[in-house]
Design a protein around this motif. Structure first.
Motif, short mmCIF file in Angstrom:
data_model
loop_
_atom_site.label_atom_id
_atom_site.label_comp_id
_atom_site.label_asym_id
_atom_site.label_seq_id
_atom_site.Cartn_x
_atom_site.Cartn_y
_atom_site.Cartn_z
N THR A 74 20.71 4.11 61.55
CA THR A 74 19.57 3.24 61.26
C THR A 74 19.68 2.80 59.79
OG1 THR A 74 18.00 4.88 60.41
CG2 THR A 74 18.18 4.69 62.83
N PRO A 75 18.86 1.89 59.38
CA PRO A 75 18.92 1.46 57.97
C PRO A 75 18.62 2.58 56.97
CG PRO A 75 17.74 -0.16 59.27
CD PRO A 75 17.96 1.04 60.16
N THR A 76 17.88 3.60 57.40
CA THR A 76 17.49 4.66 56.46
C THR A 76 18.09 6.03 56.75
OG1 THR A 76 15.50 5.14 57.76
CG2 THR A 76 15.28 3.55 55.94
N SER A 77 18.72 6.18 57.91
CA SER A 77 19.22 7.52 58.27
C SER A 77 20.37 7.46 59.26
CB SER A 77 18.09 8.35 58.87
OG SER A 77 17.65 7.78 60.09
N LEU A 78 20.97 8.63 59.45
CA LEU A 78 22.00 8.84 60.47
C LEU A 78 21.56 10.00 61.33
CD1 LEU A 78 25.14 9.05 58.14
CD2 LEU A 78 24.24 7.01 59.24
N VAL A 79 21.93 9.98 62.59
CA VAL A 79 21.77 11.15 63.44
C VAL A 79 23.17 11.71 63.62
CG1 VAL A 79 21.10 12.03 65.70
CG2 VAL A 79 19.72 10.26 64.58
N ILE A 80 23.33 12.96 63.21
CA ILE A 80 24.63 13.62 63.31
C ILE A 80 24.53 14.78 64.28
CG2 ILE A 80 26.39 14.93 62.05
CD1 ILE A 80 25.79 13.22 59.62
N TYR A 81 25.43 14.81 65.25
CA TYR A 81 25.50 15.89 66.22
C TYR A 81 26.40 16.98 65.67
CZ TYR A 81 26.65 18.72 70.24
OH TYR A 81 26.84 19.78 71.07
N VAL A 82 25.88 18.21 65.62
CA VAL A 82 26.64 19.37 65.17
C VAL A 82 26.83 20.28 66.38
CG1 VAL A 82 26.65 21.39 63.65
CG2 VAL A 82 25.69 19.22 62.84
N GLU A 83 28.08 20.59 66.70
CA GLU A 83 28.38 21.45 67.83
C GLU A 83 27.66 22.79 67.67
OE1 GLU A 83 32.27 23.13 70.24
OE2 GLU A 83 32.52 21.60 68.71
N ASN A 84 27.13 23.30 68.73
CA ASN A 84 26.39 24.57 68.78
C ASN A 84 25.01 24.50 68.15
OD1 ASN A 84 28.65 25.92 69.96
ND2 ASN A 84 29.51 26.20 67.92
N ALA A 85 24.58 23.31 67.66
CA ALA A 85 23.28 23.23 67.00
C ALA A 85 22.45 22.01 67.38
CB ALA A 85 23.47 23.25 65.49
N GLY A 86 23.09 20.96 67.87
CA GLY A 86 22.35 19.77 68.25
C GLY A 86 22.38 18.66 67.22
N GLU A 87 21.37 17.79 67.30
CA GLU A 87 21.32 16.61 66.45
C GLU A 87 20.41 16.81 65.25
OE1 GLU A 87 20.13 13.50 69.15
OE2 GLU A 87 22.20 13.18 69.79
N PHE A 88 20.82 16.21 64.12
CA PHE A 88 20.06 16.28 62.88
C PHE A 88 19.94 14.89 62.29
CE2 PHE A 88 21.82 20.44 63.49
CZ PHE A 88 20.85 21.31 63.02
N VAL A 89 18.78 14.58 61.75
CA VAL A 89 18.57 13.31 61.06
C VAL A 89 18.90 13.53 59.60
CG1 VAL A 89 16.90 11.54 60.44
CG2 VAL A 89 16.77 12.62 62.69
N ILE A 90 19.83 12.71 59.10
CA ILE A 90 20.32 12.82 57.72
C ILE A 90 19.95 11.53 56.99
CG2 ILE A 90 22.38 13.09 56.28
CD1 ILE A 90 21.75 15.52 58.11
N PRO A 91 19.28 11.63 55.84
CA PRO A 91 18.94 10.40 55.11
C PRO A 91 20.19 9.71 54.56
CG PRO A 91 18.42 12.32 53.79
CD PRO A 91 18.84 12.83 55.14
N ARG A 92 20.15 8.40 54.51
CA ARG A 92 21.29 7.64 53.95
C ARG A 92 21.59 8.05 52.52
NH1 ARG A 92 24.28 2.97 56.20
NH2 ARG A 92 23.31 2.62 58.18
N SER A 93 20.58 8.51 51.79
CA SER A 93 20.79 8.92 50.40
C SER A 93 21.75 10.11 50.29
CB SER A 93 19.46 9.28 49.74
OG SER A 93 18.84 10.34 50.44
N ALA A 94 21.97 10.84 51.40
CA ALA A 94 22.87 11.99 51.41
C ALA A 94 24.32 11.59 51.69
CB ALA A 94 22.41 13.02 52.43
N VAL A 95 24.57 10.30 51.89
CA VAL A 95 25.94 9.82 52.13
C VAL A 95 26.60 9.55 50.78
CG1 VAL A 95 27.35 8.00 53.14
CG2 VAL A 95 25.34 8.85 54.37
N LYS A 96 27.72 10.23 50.57
CA LYS A 96 28.47 10.08 49.32
C LYS A 96 29.46 8.92 49.40
CE LYS A 96 31.52 12.71 46.28
NZ LYS A 96 32.13 14.02 46.06
#
Length: 84
Positions: free
Chosen positions: A27-49
């Motif tokens: 999305t314009p403000t975030s990413l949804v990242i799937y982590v094996e054994n844990a599920g999906e997490f919403v990560i803010p775009r500001s955390a992208v290096k």
């Protein structure tokens, strides 16, 4: 960032190390990242290096503690006899 983020890109904390998850949604403000054994997490775009070569590099200092804990267990279900 040098590249547009797309669904299917792998997420990393350090370039050249094992991937920690896969981008499932952008999305314009975030990413949804799937982590094996844990599920999906919403990560803010500001955390992208950085973004390059189909990789999303993240800034650990800007990531949620639950996400960091989850990625610490990403390879738990792997059979050690088959790794390597």
């Amino acid at each position: 960032m040098t590249e547009h983020i797309e669904v299917g890109f792998m997420a990393f904390l350090v370039d050249g190390k094992d991937g920690i998850g896969a981008v499932r949604e952008v999305t314009p403000t975030s990413l949804v990242i799937y982590v094996e054994n844990a599920g999906e997490f919403v990560i803010p775009r500001s955390a992208v290096k950085d973004v390059h070569s189909g990789k999303v590099l993240l800034k650990p200092s800007l990531l949620d503690k639950r996400f960091l804990k989850a990625i610490g267990h990403v390879h738990d279900s792997e059979d050690p006899k088959l790794v390597g």
